[in-house]
Design an enzyme around this catalytic site. Structure first.
Site, PDB file in Angstrom:
ATOM      1  N   GLU A 101       0.837  -1.206   0.000  1.00 33.88           N
ATOM      2  CA  GLU A 101       0.000   0.000   0.000  1.00 33.88           C
ATOM      3  C   GLU A 101       0.870   1.254   0.000  1.00 33.88           C
ATOM      4  OE1 GLU A 101      -4.116  -1.271   2.164  1.00 33.88           O
ATOM      5  OE2 GLU A 101      -2.327  -1.375   3.406  1.00 33.88           O
ATOM      6  N   GLU A 121      -3.511 -10.018   3.486  1.00 34.92           N
ATOM      7  CA  GLU A 121      -4.407  -9.837   4.630  1.00 34.92           C
ATOM      8  C   GLU A 121      -5.487 -10.912   4.704  1.00 34.92           C
ATOM      9  OE1 GLU A 121      -2.737  -5.713   3.799  1.00 34.92           O
ATOM     10  OE2 GLU A 121      -3.359  -7.458   2.637  1.00 34.92           O
TER      11      GLU A 121
END
Length: 669
Positions: A101, A121
Site C-alpha cells: 500500500e 491480509e
C-alpha cells in the site's frame, strides 16, 4: 538509528525505514513516515528504502487486538501519494500488505531481482486497510488484484513489471532511483479502472466460494475490490471500515492465533539452548509409499538420501517411486531441471544396511510392528556411528519398545511423518525419556529445512494427532449407530470447514488401518467403553475404501467421488435394530457441536497429561495434519470461541448416548 531516518544529500532526500525484523507498519513506524513526508518537502526526489532483509512486509499484528492508534496507515499512505516531492520506493525482499500500500502510493517503484509483491491480509481474515483493494486494480489490473487480495498469491517482480505496476527491475536500486528524471505520473488513486465484465466477476465469486470452504475473508476482499469501480474517495473509506470491523471477527482472531501459534510451537522450551547436529546424509529404511515420500521430502530440502530395502528388486521399486515423485515436481513446475537433476544425483537405493554407513540420521519407515522396527534399528546400530541419530516413523507404537537395547538412547527420537510425506506439512517430533535436547533440536532443524511444521509430542497411543483422530472417529461411529448416516456426518463437517468428513477420510486412507489399531487396543479397551462394530463388518466384507472400490461409500468406474451405498445404509440400520437402538435424527449443528467437543476434550486431556505442551501445539497438529480449517484456528481455539459451557453441554449429550465411554478433561468438568 531511529525507526525512520531522513538524510538530505544534494537535492535528494533518503528516507530509510529500520523496524526489524520485517519493517512492519507499527505505530512508531507510521509516525516516522508521516514526519518524513514533511521533512522531504523541497527536495527533487524522496527515495524510500528499508534496512534489513526486506521492504515493508506487512502490519504489526500485535496491535490488532487494541483500538487503532494514530497516525493511521491510510493517512500516511495518502500523505506520501499527495506529497509535492515525489517518492520513489526502492524495494527488495517482500513487499506485502501495508508495504505494498505504501509502495503503490509512491510516484515510482523500482524493485531488486527476486522481489515479491502481495496483499496477504486474507490469510489473517482481513481486507487491506489503507487503500490496497482500491489501488491494486488501478495499478496491477483485475486479475492480479484478485489473485493477491482474494487468494493470497504473491507476484514476482517480473510479473509486476510486465503489468506496468513497477517502473524497473534493477540490481543497483539506489543508483537507478537517484538517476530518475521522469515527470511524476498520475497518482494511482486517480487512475481509471479497466471496465469490469459482470459475468467474469460472478465466475470469480463462484470459484472463491468453492475454494473458501466457509471462510469469509476471500469474499470480503472480492467485495472490497469491486468498490474500486467507484471513485477512490468513496471506495477507500468503505475498505477501511470493513478492515477495522473484521479485526474483531472470530475468523480473524482464529487466523492470527494460527499465525502466532505456528511460530511458538516451532521453538519449544525443550530445545532452548540446544545445538542441532549437522545433517547432510540420511538413510531411510523402507522404500514403500511412506519411505519414498520421506525420501522425496529430504531430497527437496537438499539432503543426500539413501533408501535401504530388503533385496535388489525392492530397492529398484523404491528407486522408481522416488524418481517418479521428483519427476512429478518437475512436471508441475515446482522444481526446475537443474534441481531435478541434482536431487536424482543425491539419491540412491540398495539392499543391505551397509548403505547406512556414514549417514548422520536414519529414519525407519517399515511395517507398523514393534519387532520389525526393532530389528531394523539393531541392524542400523551395527553400521552407523554411535552418535548418529535414529528416528522411528511409527504412528501409534511406543518408541521406547522400538529402541529397547540401543546404545546411546539420547540419540533416539520419533519423527512421525504424515502421508503423503513429500506434501503434508506436519511432523510430530516424539520425545522419549532419554532423548537429548540436541537430538530434539536436530529434529526441529530438519523440519524447518524441509519446510514442515514440527510439533513436539510426548508418548501415548497415537501421540497427539492420531489419538484425537481415534476419539473423533469413535464419536462419529456412535452417531451412526444412534441415527445419523455417513453422508450426514461428512456433510456437516465439510460445512464446518473441514477438508473432508471422517468417513470420506477413512475411505481415502483405508479402513484396514483403523481396524488394525482397534485390534491392537482390544486387550486394553475399558469394559465400560461402548464399541460399535460397523467398521469391522465393512472390513470383513472387503469394503476397505477407495482402493477396494467400496468402503463407507461406493466408488464406481474409477471415480473417486463418494456415492451413498444402500448396502451400507442397511448394515447401519440393522446394527441399530440388533442392539435395540431407536434411531434419532441428527441435525447439522448437533453433529458439529458434538464432534468439536470430542476433539477439544481429547486435546485438553493431552495437554493435561503433558503429551502436548499447550493448546497451540494441539491446534497446529490438527491444522497441518488433519484438515481442520485454519480459519477456525484449530479445535482448541474453536472450542474457546464457542465457550466452555457449550463444550460441556455437548459432552453431556455424548455421555448420555454412550455412558461410560468418555473421560472428561478437568477444564470441562
Amino acid at each position: 538509528m531511529s525507526v525512520v531516518d531522513v538524510l538530505m544529500i544534494d537535492d535528494v532526500a533518503w528516507v530509510t525505514v529500520n523496524n526489524p525484523p520485517v519493517n512492519a507498519t507499527s505505530t512508531g513506524m507510521r509516525q516516522g513516515l508521516l514526519d518524513a513526508v514533511a521533512q522531504v518537502q523541497g527536495a527533487r526526489l524522496a527515495i524510500l528504502k528499508c534496512a534489513g532483509r526486506t521492504f515493508i512486509a506487512g502490519g504489526d499484528m500485535s496491535e490488532f487486538d487494541a483500538p487503532p492508534q494514530a497516525p493511521h496507515l491510510p493517512d500516511v499512505v495518502n500523505a506520501i501519494e499527495n506529497s509535492a516531492t515525489p517518492f520513489v520506493a526502492i524495494m527488495h525482499g517482500s513487499v506485502l500488505g501495508g508495504g505494498l500500500e505504501v509502495a503503490m502510493a509512491c510516484a515510482y517503484r523500482i524493485a531488486a531481482p527476486g522481489t515479491r509483491f502481495g496483499l496477504p491480509e486474507v490469510n489473517v481474515g482481513l481486507v487491506p486497510g489503507a487503500g490496497g483493494t482500491q489501488r491494486a486494480p488501478r495499478l496491477f489490473g483485475w486479475n492480479a488484484a484478485i489473485d493477491m487480495a482474494c487468494f493470497g498469491k504473491l507476484l514476482s517482480a517480473k510479473a509486476a513489471l510486465a503489468l506496468g505496476a513497477i517502473n524497473a527491475i534493477e540490481s543497483d536500486l539506489e543508483d537507478a532511483a537517484r538517476s530518475l528524471t521522469l515527470a511524476p505520473p498520475t497518482p494511482v488513486s486517480q487512475r481509471p479502472v479497466a471496465p469490469l465484465d459482470g459475468d467474469w466477476f460472478l465466475d470469480k465469486r463462484t470459484t472463491l466460494m468453492n475454494r473458501a470452504k466457509g471462510q469469509a475473508a476471500p469474499l470480503h476482499n472480492l467485495d472490497a475490490l469491486h468498490w474500486a469501480t467507484r471513485p477512490f474517495a468513496e471506495g477507500q473509506p468503505k475498505e477501511r471500515a470493513l478492515h477495522l470491523s473484521l479485526r474483531t471477527s472470530d475468523e480473524s482472531r482464529a487466523l492470527r492465533h494460527a499465525f502466532f501459534a505456528e511460530r511458538a510451537v516451532a521453538q519449544p522450551s525443550d530445545v532452548s539452548g540446544a545445538t542441532p547436529k549437522e545433517i547432510e546424509d540420511i538413510a531411510i529404511v523402507g522404500g514403500g509409499l511412506m519411505g519414498a515420500g520421506i525420501a522425496a521430502a529430504c531430497l527437496a530440502a537438499g539432503y543426500r538420501v539413501a533408501i535401504i530395502e530388503r533385496d535388489d528388486d525392492a530397492a529398484r521399486a523404491a528407486k522408481g517411486r522416488v524418481q517418479s515423485l521428483i519427476a512429478g515436481a518437475l512436471k508441475r513446475g515446482t522444481v526446475d531441471q537443474a534441481t531435478h537433476d541434482a536431487q536424482i544425483a543425491a539419491f540412491k537405493a540398495s539392499a543391505g544396511y551397509d548403505t547406512a554407513r556414514g549417514a548422520d540420521l536414519a529414519i525407519e519407515a517399515v511395517f507398523e510392528d514393534v519387532e520389525v522396527k526393532k530389528a531394523a534399528f539393531a541392524e542400523l546400530a551395527k553400521v552407523m556411528a554411535k552418535d548418529a541419530i535414529l528416528a522411528t516413523n511409527t504412528s501409534y507404537l511406543d518408541p521406547r519398545d522400538i529402541f529397547e537395547g540401543i546404545d546411546n538412547p539420547a540419540r533416539c527420537v520419533g519423527l512421525h511423518f504424515f502421508s503423503p510425506a513429500h506434501i503434508m506439512k506436519l511432523l510430530e517430533v516424539v520425545k522419549l525419556p532419554q532423548t537429548s535436547k540436541d537430538t530434539l533440536a536436530t529434529a526441529f532443524s530438519l523440519a524447518k529445512r524441509m519446510r514442515k511444521n514440527a510439533v513436539l509430542s510426548g508418548i501415548c497411543d497415537g501421540f497427539i494427532g492420531n489419538r484425537m483422530l481415534a476419539a473423533y472417529r469413535r464419536a462419529a461411529e456412535y452417531m451412526l449407530a444412534d441415527g445419523a448416516t455417513p453422508k450426514q456426518i461428512d456433510d456437516a463437517m465439510r460445512a464446518s470447514g473441514m477438508a473432508m468428513g471422517p468417513f470420506e477420510a477413512q475411505d481415502m486412507g483405508g479402513l484396514q488401518i483403523a481396524e488394525a489399531n482397534r485390534r491392537r487396543q482390544d486387550a486394553t479397551r475399558p469394559a465400560s467403553e461402548r464399541y460399535v462394530t460397523i467398521s469391522d463388518q465393512l472390513c470383513a466384507l472387503g469394503r476397505t475404501g477407495q482402493r477396494a472400490g467400496k468402503g463407507w461409500y461406493a466408488y464406481t468406474g474409477g471415480d473417486r467421488a463418494p456415492k451413498v451405498d444402500p448396502a451400507v445404509t442397511d448394515l447401519i440400520t440393522k446394527f441399530s435394530t440388533d442392539h435395540g437402538i431407536t434411531r434419532q435424527p441428527y441435525g447439522l449443528d448437533n453433529i458439529q457441536a458434538q464432534l468439536l467437543a470430542v476433539l477439544a476434550n481429547e486435546g485438553a486431556r493431552i495437554v493435561e497429561e503433558g503429551i502436548a505442551d499447550n493448546d497451540a501445539a494441539v491446534d497446529m497438529v490438527k491444522l497441518h495434519g488433519y484438515g481442520f480449517p485454519r480459519w477456525r484456528g484449530g479445535p482448541m481455539f474453536a472450542a474457546k470461541t464457542a465457550g466452555d459451557d457449550a463444550i460441556r453441554v455437548a459432552l453431556s449429550a455424548l455421555e448420555a448416548q454412550s455412558p461410560g465411554s468418555w473421560v472428561r478433561a478437568t477444564r470441562f468438568q
